[in-house]
Design an enzyme around this catalytic site. Structure first.
Site, mmCIF file in Angstrom:
data_model
loop_
_atom_site.group_PDB
_atom_site.id
_atom_site.type_symbol
_atom_site.label_atom_id
_atom_site.label_comp_id
_atom_site.label_asym_id
_atom_site.label_seq_id
_atom_site.Cartn_x
_atom_site.Cartn_y
_atom_site.Cartn_z
ATOM 1 N N GLU A 505 0.852 -1.189 0.000
ATOM 2 C CA GLU A 505 0.000 0.000 0.000
ATOM 3 C C GLU A 505 0.885 1.235 0.000
ATOM 4 O O GLU A 505 1.187 1.783 -1.036
ATOM 5 C CB GLU A 505 -0.945 -0.028 1.216
ATOM 6 C CG GLU A 505 -2.059 0.982 1.130
ATOM 7 C CD GLU A 505 -3.168 0.709 2.127
ATOM 8 O OE1 GLU A 505 -4.051 1.573 2.255
ATOM 9 O OE2 GLU A 505 -3.148 -0.350 2.783
ATOM 10 N N GLU A 781 -1.884 0.785 13.493
ATOM 11 C CA GLU A 781 -3.077 1.083 12.704
ATOM 12 C C GLU A 781 -4.346 0.863 13.532
ATOM 13 O O GLU A 781 -5.300 1.628 13.437
ATOM 14 C CB GLU A 781 -3.101 0.186 11.469
ATOM 15 C CG GLU A 781 -4.261 0.421 10.529
ATOM 16 C CD GLU A 781 -4.103 -0.344 9.233
ATOM 17 O OE1 GLU A 781 -4.708 0.071 8.225
ATOM 18 O OE2 GLU A 781 -3.368 -1.357 9.209
#
Length: 927
Positions: A505, A781
């Site tokens: 990502e 996260e």
């Protein structure tokens, strides 16, 4: 001779001399910078810069009453004969971001400038040192070069998910200089990433240049002063070129940017010889190239393959014969893609970790712990046998059996390979990739060798910004939290602000960016970093007629929808930068973009007035969602509520920005829009201050309260319901990406400081200390990415290096240490710590503001509260001393009395408020 006249003449000369002496005692300005903080740049992007300087710390210097800037085309013309601009004496306290108003500046032009100021007593300073800037190539028409490279697409090498991979290229050109060199500039960029050499020497220590922009709009160029690298006679320029972001696989494999055409370089070496003549060497058909070099493959996500058997001795020197190499292919510069000098600093090697720890050794496989989750590359020095392959794997954390946890890397292979050409110790540093890791595994080395910690070093890499702020306290875990926040920032500021640095990502998510921006602006000088990325945001936004801002920038996903809380980065980040720096330029650059984003919201209003219907990631990764799995990632705060709240907030900020820019009609228009949205928000989602939705959430109340979307009487009721929700969560967090940054701000405004302390210092999930208790060295996260008891969160979307929840850092500076900006750019400062002795006995913070160092440091010892403060020249500060009255307050060891430097604002049993002029102060009071 008339003695009377002689006496008068001597008196006049004496007074003139004394006056002159008095003037020379005022120290010259310091820390001269251009635009977003550049110091003497070469290849500068801005031909209409702003100028800033700092007044020196001195008892004679409290403030500036006037300034004069002189700008010239040569050093010899300063200060008296400035031929480009002389501002003359300007009566103004402005010492930051003064706009250039001189003659038009052109590509390549070298400019010299100085500044002086007058202090509060109208005494003049010495002139500053002479500073310079040299402009890069500002226009596509400045380039004579062509894009050049080999056709690597024809090799049809397929990688992960059958994604096209390109062999790295080795490109070179020999040339001759007829006489000695006076000066030389290398202008260079790539569709891909490059490393460039002249006569066998590295031109720079930059990493993964030129960086990442929306390549279909703009490609950044670099300028290097290479005068010292050239020689009379034969020379050689040589470039290593790899895919990078431009031609490599990005995200999940969608094609963009010319369908991933073969990487190419654009290179223009301009040489001025000592006889006055000029030579220009450009990338064109005469260059030669090969893909038969040692770097066999290189990928951002998947790593690098290096085969020492293909090393090409002396290939980048004049001695090399490239006659058996191929001629390159060329293409003309496109008119619709802007070539522009890079407007923020390149990525560089920043920190080297030397104290690795060996975790395990099994056969000829060893695992090393770098003790810090980091981003960059390893440097390995490993004994090998000829023909063997060293495999280097990476992981953020280990499983219980000391094997690698890589499920969260998803499809990113994140593996480097080195193939040995001979027996002995090899040394290798990957060049065209980067990894997010704390643990490193080596396998394939000499089976007879005993692994040693000296085999590996970790090289941390990030964009080259300076440290701006410091925060520390008496609490070890709070200090670890500060460390985790700052590492999360550095690791994810890799040319753009990325969400994560390790998996497939590593994208510029706008929502993550807007929540962390204020905290980043305390800790690092990221002014230029953010404004450069905002330009990319505006370029991607321009692809959408309705004003939509993509989820990510650069938008390699080719987003079709905008998300509330994400696209608002177009409005929120410019406002944050302005407040942190005082630079109005960012508001001017972003104003139309901000209006377009509000227009996008307006275009999504269908049925109910002022309530948009659109996409949203909602309060991303809220803990304890009612739904499980991927469906739970968006949390329980309804997206319609989030749409309306951020629609209102962005309209409100546009009204404020319009006011700053003097656009009074717009200011009224957007203020009215904001009020109308707020009214609809309250009516649609709340009744008597209570959220009417099925599931109560902290964020639903936080958004309404912080964005001021309630009537005053409703707001008080909503605050009580918020406190109920926090209590129901046992004083733990119930917020995701959108709610978390505003929770401390709301509780602060409510006077619930002790409650915020209680939440912050919680040890159990969900809390900031929870991850620290599990061994985290960066922000995660998810609030529950890992636990020692239960292992890893089962979802593969589980980055252990994300910065969003680090947004608490702003409150740590502003309230725990008590240091905040009251007026844009710290022109007026607030020093207002509110200690909580249950958790802390001391805290301190400092910030290198646009006016100089600001500091607030407090401690509690022997029932005495001590506050040390530094206020820089040309500012004032409002200082709040808690639990004090003016009768028991000491200042610098003496009873407090008002002076020209310290004026009493107010005093009651809870706090003494003082207006302070620049200086260093020590306050003490008994508790």
């Amino acid at each position: 001779m008339n003695f009377r006249y002689l006496f008068l003449g001597i008196s006049f000369l004496t007074l003139t001399f004394l006056s002159s002496c008095n003037k020379t005692q005022i120290l010259k300005p310091e820390e001269l910078t251009l635009s977003e903080g550049f110091k003497n740049p070469t290849g500068f992007y801005n031909n209409k810069p702003t100028f800033s300087w700092i007044l020196p710390v001195s008892e004679q210097i409290k403030s500036q009453s006037a300034y004069q800037i002189v700008v010239a085309s040569s050093k010899e013309l300063l200060p008296g004969n400035a031929d480009l601009w002389d501002s003359k004496k300007q009566k103004s306290a402005q010492s930051t971001f003064v706009k250039y108003q001189g003659k038009a500046l052109e590509s390549r032009q070298k400019v010299y400038w100085q500044v002086r100021y007058w202090n509060q007593d109208d005494n003049i300073s010495e002139w500053s040192d002479i500073n310079t800037f040299e402009l890069g190539l500002l226009n596509n028409s400045d380039w004579q070069a062509k894009w050049a490279g080999l056709d690597t697409a024809k090799d049809s090498i397929k990688g992960v998910r059958k994604f096209l991979m390109h062999k790295p290229q080795y490109l070179r050109k020999g040339f001759e200089l007829l006489t000695d060199v006076a000066s030389a500039r290398l202008y260079i960029t790539a569709k891909g990433v490059f490393d460039v050499h002249l006569n066998g020497k590295d031109v720079s220590d930059d990493v993964m240049t030129p960086g990442w922009t929306p390549y279909n709009h703009r490609i950044e160029t670099l300028t290097y002063d290479v005068t010292e690298l050239l020689q009379t006679g034969k020379n050689a320029i040589a470039v290593e070129l790899a895919s990078g972001w431009h031609s490599g696989r990005i995200s999940r494999g969608r094609a963009l940017y010319e369908n991933f055409a073969s990487p190419k370089i654009l290179c223009q070496l301009e040489v001025v010889l000592k006889d006055g003549s000029k030579q220009t060497i450009v990338s064109d058909e005469s260059w030669r190239g090969t893909t038969n070099g040692p770097i066999r493959l290189a990928s951002v996500y998947d790593g690098e393959v290096y085969d020492a058997n293909f090393e090409i001795p002396n290939w980048n020197t004049v001695a090399f014969d490239d006659s058996n190499w191929k001629s390159v292919e060329v293409e003309a510069i496109a008119k619709d893609v802007k070539l522009a000098p890079k407007r923020h600093h390149t990525v560089k090697n920043q920190v080297v970790f030397n104290d690795a720890e060996i975790v395990s050794v099994k056969e000829n496989t060893s695992v090393f712990n770098m003790k810090q989750n980091m981003v960059g590359v390893p440097k390995v020095k490993v004994p090998m046998k000829k023909g063997d392959t060293l495999k280097i794997r990476f992981s953020e954390m280990l499983l219980k059996d000391n094997t690698f946890y890589t499920k969260n890397y998803r499809s990113a292979k994140s593996t480097d390979y080195y193939i040995a050409a001979k027996d002995g110790v090899i040394e290798y540093v990957p060049k065209f990739t980067f990894h997010g890791f704390q643990f490193l595994e080596l396998s394939g080395y000499d089976k007879n060798a005993k692994p040693d910690t000296s085999w590996v070093q970790g090289i941390a890499q990030h964009s080259n910004f300076e440290k701006k702020g410091t925060f520390t306290s008496s609490h070890d875990k709070l200090n670890q939290l500060q460390s985790n926040i700052t590492w999360g920032l550095r690791d994810n500021f890799f040319d753009i602000p990325t969400d994560c640095p390790q998996r497939d990502e590593r994208l510029g998510w706008t929502g993550d960016a807007q929540v962390i921006a204020p905290t980043s602006l305390f800790n690092y000088d990221v002014h230029a970093f953010w404004t450069a990325w905002l330009q990319s945001l505006r370029e991607n936004q321009s692809e959408h007629k309705d004003g939509m801002v993509p989820f990510i920038v650069p938008d390699v996903l080719q987003t079709k929808n905008g998300s509330s809380g994400w696209g608002d980065a177009a409005v929120i980040i410019p406002w944050d930068i302005y407040n942190a720096t005082g630079d109005i330029t960012v508001l001017e650059e972003s104003y139309e973009s901000a209006k377009k984003w509000v227009g996008y919201y307006q275009s999504k209003v269908k049925k109910q007035p002022y309530l948009p219907y659109m996409h949203s990631f909602s309060d991303w990764l809220q803990p304890y969602p009612s739904k499980s799995g991927k469906m739970g990632n968006r949390g329980d705060t309804p997206k319609d509520l989030i749409h309306a709240a951020f629609f209102a907030h962005s309209a409100h900020l546009v009204a404020k920005i319009a006011g700053v820019l003097g656009k009074t009609d717009d200011a009224k228009k957007y203020a009215a829009l904001y009020k109308a949205i707020a009214n609809s928000f309250e009516n649609a989602f709340f009744e008597e201050g209570k959220f009417t939705g099925e599931i109560q959430t902290q964020t639903s109340y936080l958004l309404g309260i912080y964005f001021d979307l309630f009537k005053p009487e409703t707001k008080l009721k909503a605050q009580k319901y918020l406190l109920e929700e926090i209590k129901n969560a046992d004083y733990h967090l119930g917020t995701g990406f959108l709610g978390t940054p505003i929770l401390p701000k709301v509780l602060d405004d409510m006077g619930e400081i002790d409650l915020m302390y209680k939440i912050l210092f919680k040890e159990t999930y969900p809390s900031w200390f929870y991850s620290i208790n599990q061994g985290a060295t960066t922000m995660w996260e998810r609030w529950n990415s890992y636990s020692k008891a239960e292992g890893y969160n089962p979802q593969p979307m589980n980055s252990l290096n994300h910065y969003a929840y680090g947004a608490i850092g702003q409150w740590m500076y502003e309230r725990i240490a008590g240091l905040a900006s009251l007026e844009p750019g710290y022109k007026k400062i607030r020093i207002a710590p509110i200690p909580n002795t249950e958790f802390l006995t001391s805290a301190s913070a400092s910030v290198n503001s646009p006016y100089g160092k600001v500091a607030s440091s407090w401690k509690i010892e022997n029932n005495t509260f001590t506050l040390d403060v530094i206020i820089p020249p040309n500012t004032t500060a409002e200082i709040h001393i808690p639990n004090a009255t003016q009768n028991i307050l000491l200042v610098n060891g003496n009873d407090f009395t008002e002076t020209s430097n310290l004026k009493l604002i107010s005093s009651d049993k809870n706090v003494v408020k003082i207006l302070a002029e620049p200086g260093t102060y020590n306050f003490q009071t008994k508790l």
